[in-house]
Design an enzyme around this catalytic site. Sequence first.
Site, PDB file in Angstrom:
ATOM      1  N   ARG A  25       0.841  -1.211   0.000  1.00 43.37           N
ATOM      2  CA  ARG A  25       0.000   0.000   0.000  1.00 43.37           C
ATOM      3  C   ARG A  25       0.871   1.253   0.000  1.00 43.37           C
ATOM      4  NH1 ARG A  25      -2.392   1.038   5.971  1.00 43.37           N
ATOM      5  NH2 ARG A  25      -0.774   0.058   7.191  1.00 43.37           N
ATOM      6  N   ASP A  47      -6.499  -3.630   0.532  1.00 36.61           N
ATOM      7  CA  ASP A  47      -7.065  -2.595  -0.342  1.00 36.61           C
ATOM      8  C   ASP A  47      -6.043  -1.532  -0.750  1.00 36.61           C
ATOM      9  OD1 ASP A  47      -6.720  -1.261   2.021  1.00 36.61           O
ATOM     10  OD2 ASP A  47      -8.819  -0.654   2.269  1.00 36.61           O
ATOM     11  N   GLY A  48      -4.832  -1.639  -0.232  1.00 36.67           N
ATOM     12  CA  GLY A  48      -3.794  -0.677  -0.619  1.00 36.67           C
ATOM     13  C   GLY A  48      -3.962   0.681   0.032  1.00 36.67           C
ATOM     14  N   ASP A 108      11.010  -7.392   7.985  1.00 29.44           N
ATOM     15  CA  ASP A 108      10.641  -6.401   6.964  1.00 29.44           C
ATOM     16  C   ASP A 108      10.478  -5.018   7.585  1.00 29.44           C
ATOM     17  OD1 ASP A 108       8.416  -8.113   7.970  1.00 29.44           O
ATOM     18  OD2 ASP A 108       7.209  -6.467   7.202  1.00 29.44           O
ATOM     19  N   ASN A 109      10.384  -4.957   8.894  1.00 27.51           N
ATOM     20  CA  ASN A 109      10.252  -3.659   9.558  1.00 27.51           C
ATOM     21  C   ASN A 109      11.542  -3.239  10.236  1.00 27.51           C
ATOM     22  OD1 ASN A 109       7.595  -3.528   8.741  1.00 27.51           O
ATOM     23  ND2 ASN A 109       6.813  -4.434  10.626  1.00 27.51           N
ATOM     24  N   ASP A 121       7.986   1.947  10.352  1.00 26.25           N
ATOM     25  CA  ASP A 121       6.714   1.250  10.478  1.00 26.25           C
ATOM     26  C   ASP A 121       6.071   1.394  11.848  1.00 26.25           C
ATOM     27  OD1 ASP A 121       4.855  -0.063   8.932  1.00 26.25           O
ATOM     28  OD2 ASP A 121       6.451  -1.209   7.982  1.00 26.25           O
TER      29      ASP A 121
HETATM   30  P1  AMP Z   1       3.047  -3.796   8.135  1.00 23.96           P
HETATM   31  O1  AMP Z   1       2.308  -4.555   9.185  1.00 23.96           O
HETATM   32  O2  AMP Z   1       2.616  -2.374   7.977  1.00 23.96           O
HETATM   33  O3  AMP Z   1       4.521  -3.941   8.243  1.00 23.96           O
HETATM   34  O4  AMP Z   1       2.629  -4.480   6.746  1.00 23.96           O
HETATM   35  C1  AMP Z   1       2.976  -5.798   6.407  1.00 23.96           C
HETATM   36  C2  AMP Z   1       2.672  -6.035   4.963  1.00 23.96           C
HETATM   37  O5  AMP Z   1       1.277  -5.893   4.708  1.00 23.96           O
HETATM   38  C3  AMP Z   1       3.376  -5.089   3.999  1.00 23.96           C
HETATM   39  O6  AMP Z   1       3.695  -5.824   2.851  1.00 23.96           O
HETATM   40  C4  AMP Z   1       2.301  -4.063   3.709  1.00 23.96           C
HETATM   41  O7  AMP Z   1       2.507  -3.410   2.495  1.00 23.96           O
HETATM   42  C5  AMP Z   1       1.058  -4.929   3.683  1.00 23.96           C
HETATM   43  N1  AMP Z   1      -0.185  -4.182   3.972  1.00 23.96           N
HETATM   44  C6  AMP Z   1      -0.561  -3.630   5.144  1.00 23.96           C
HETATM   45  N2  AMP Z   1      -1.759  -3.031   5.025  1.00 23.96           N
HETATM   46  C7  AMP Z   1      -2.167  -3.202   3.745  1.00 23.96           C
HETATM   47  C8  AMP Z   1      -3.310  -2.805   2.988  1.00 23.96           C
HETATM   48  N3  AMP Z   1      -4.327  -2.121   3.529  1.00 23.96           N
HETATM   49  N4  AMP Z   1      -3.364  -3.173   1.685  1.00 23.96           N
HETATM   50  C9  AMP Z   1      -2.355  -3.866   1.123  1.00 23.96           C
HETATM   51  N5  AMP Z   1      -1.252  -4.267   1.767  1.00 23.96           N
HETATM   52  C10 AMP Z   1      -1.147  -3.937   3.064  1.00 23.96           C
HETATM   53 MG    MG Z   2       6.000  -3.019   7.337  1.00 29.09          MG
END
Ligand code: AMP
Ligand code: MG
Length: 491
Positions: free
Chosen positions: A97, A129-130, A256-257, A266
């Site tokens: 996203r 949903d991005g 990844d974070n 993040d």
């Molecule tokens: P995060 O928990 O923010 O580190 O996200 C983990 C993964 O989920 C990453 O690849 C993000 O890009 C993906 N992600 C989080 N929220 C969304 C969303 N609403 N739509 C698409 N991908 C998401």
């Molecule tokens: Mg992340």
Amino acid sequence: MTERKAKIETGWNLDNSYARLPKSFFTSLNPTPVCSPKLIILNHSLATSLGLNVQALQSNDGVAVFAGNQIPEGALPLAQAYSGHQFGHFTMLGDGRALLLGEQIIPQGNRVDIQLKGSGKTPYSRGGDGRASLGPMLREYIISEAMHALGIATTRSLAVVTTGESIIRETYLPGAILTRVATSHLRVGTFEYVSNWGTLKELKALADYTLERHFPDVDVVENRYLFLLKEVIKRQALLIAKWQLVGFIHGVMNTDNMTISGETIDYGPCAFMDAYDPKTVFSSIDTYGRYAYGNQPHIAAWNLGRFAESLLPLLHVNKTQAIKLAQDEISSFNELYHCNWLTGMRAKLGIFNEELQDESIIQGLLNIMQKYGADYTNTFLALTFDKLEDMSMFGTKEFSQWNELWQARLSRQQESKASSHELMRNSNPALIPRNHRVEEALEAAVKHGDYNVMERFLDVLSNPYAHSSKQADYSTLPAPSNSPYRTFCGT
Ligand code: AMP
Ligand code: MG
């Protein structure tokens, strides 16, 4: 005579070095336009330091860039591919996203990533949903800027816009996009991705790119990839020590974070600890406390182990030798971290020089704090300003015994009481972004469209070592509650 108004230039000066890397590292695509963007907050000082014009950024065209409705000149938007260990399990991820617009070349000549977060679906969205909603994007803005002001390396927040569109979570929420600034978005997970699915040539390209971008002095060393590993370990050992010293809990330290640059990234389920307890966890999904406050240094070392593994083929042609080199470096993390932590703790207690028993003095205080559930930040504040009446802990025998030890320790150094006090003032923040204050600011903003609460909060957070009278209000604790504070990721 017709008036001619010169159009003020926004100052975007973008390059795209990441887009010149192998094609498998990313997918080029544009943000998905939104219906009705509105600027909610713009970071004026950050914008200026990036060579941007705050007035132009606030114009319709300026805001359209933050919304993904206009692509600034020189941008080549792309979603970065990466993988990562999430709660210990390896998986393919990528910007689901977010999009990297490009790298802003700032007036000093350095480059920083400009990323839109919440800009629409990408090939890595995996059913999401991005999009992002206003509350979590403002939360990232507040906490990342507070971290920066605390002197902790972090990605920054340049702007938040609302999109005029609703997004669906448990209920309908206002959609928003955060513009994030980072020295890069290279993650441990980026290396894991290339090491798992790429060729050796690609891995080398990624490592060389990283070195050029973050460690330009590399040419003087013999084994450049071992140097990379060492430097990343050093940066993380400093970062995690700084987190521990202010009571910051990241909450989702998946690989990844974790950045290669050593910046905090993040801001999902993160929060600051109130009462001192190493087991503190806020994240609703961290059932087993993997990412608890006291575990953060161990997890950082574990993540760095994954980074080292991904570098193995570059460290030495002989695999056994490569593993040995990697292990030696990883085992240095604990010592490096501990040394940073101890130095920081000494400063928090006004101690300038080193004595062997310092650690037991520090641990002694932490034990009493834990026993009496003392607030972490406010205990150090009270010690700094010699206000030992507000907390029940200060009336106990254990504390007075500890206090005697501490006073004796201070008198064994050459520096004056006044210098100790000064050191403590500069090492113990007047305030942290307390959870109830963050929630209060977000509620006013999201529910009532009132951004004043947040603006005032950001103002006092911007200089946490000022110890001004207007900050005092923000050090009060929340009313006692039966339900613990909970945070959420990916919202
Ligand atoms: P995060 O928990 O923010 O580190 O996200 C983990 C993964 O989920 C990453 O690849 C993000 O890009 C993906 N992600 C989080 N929220 C969304 C969303 N609403 N739509 C698409 N991908 C998401
Ligand atoms: Mg992340």
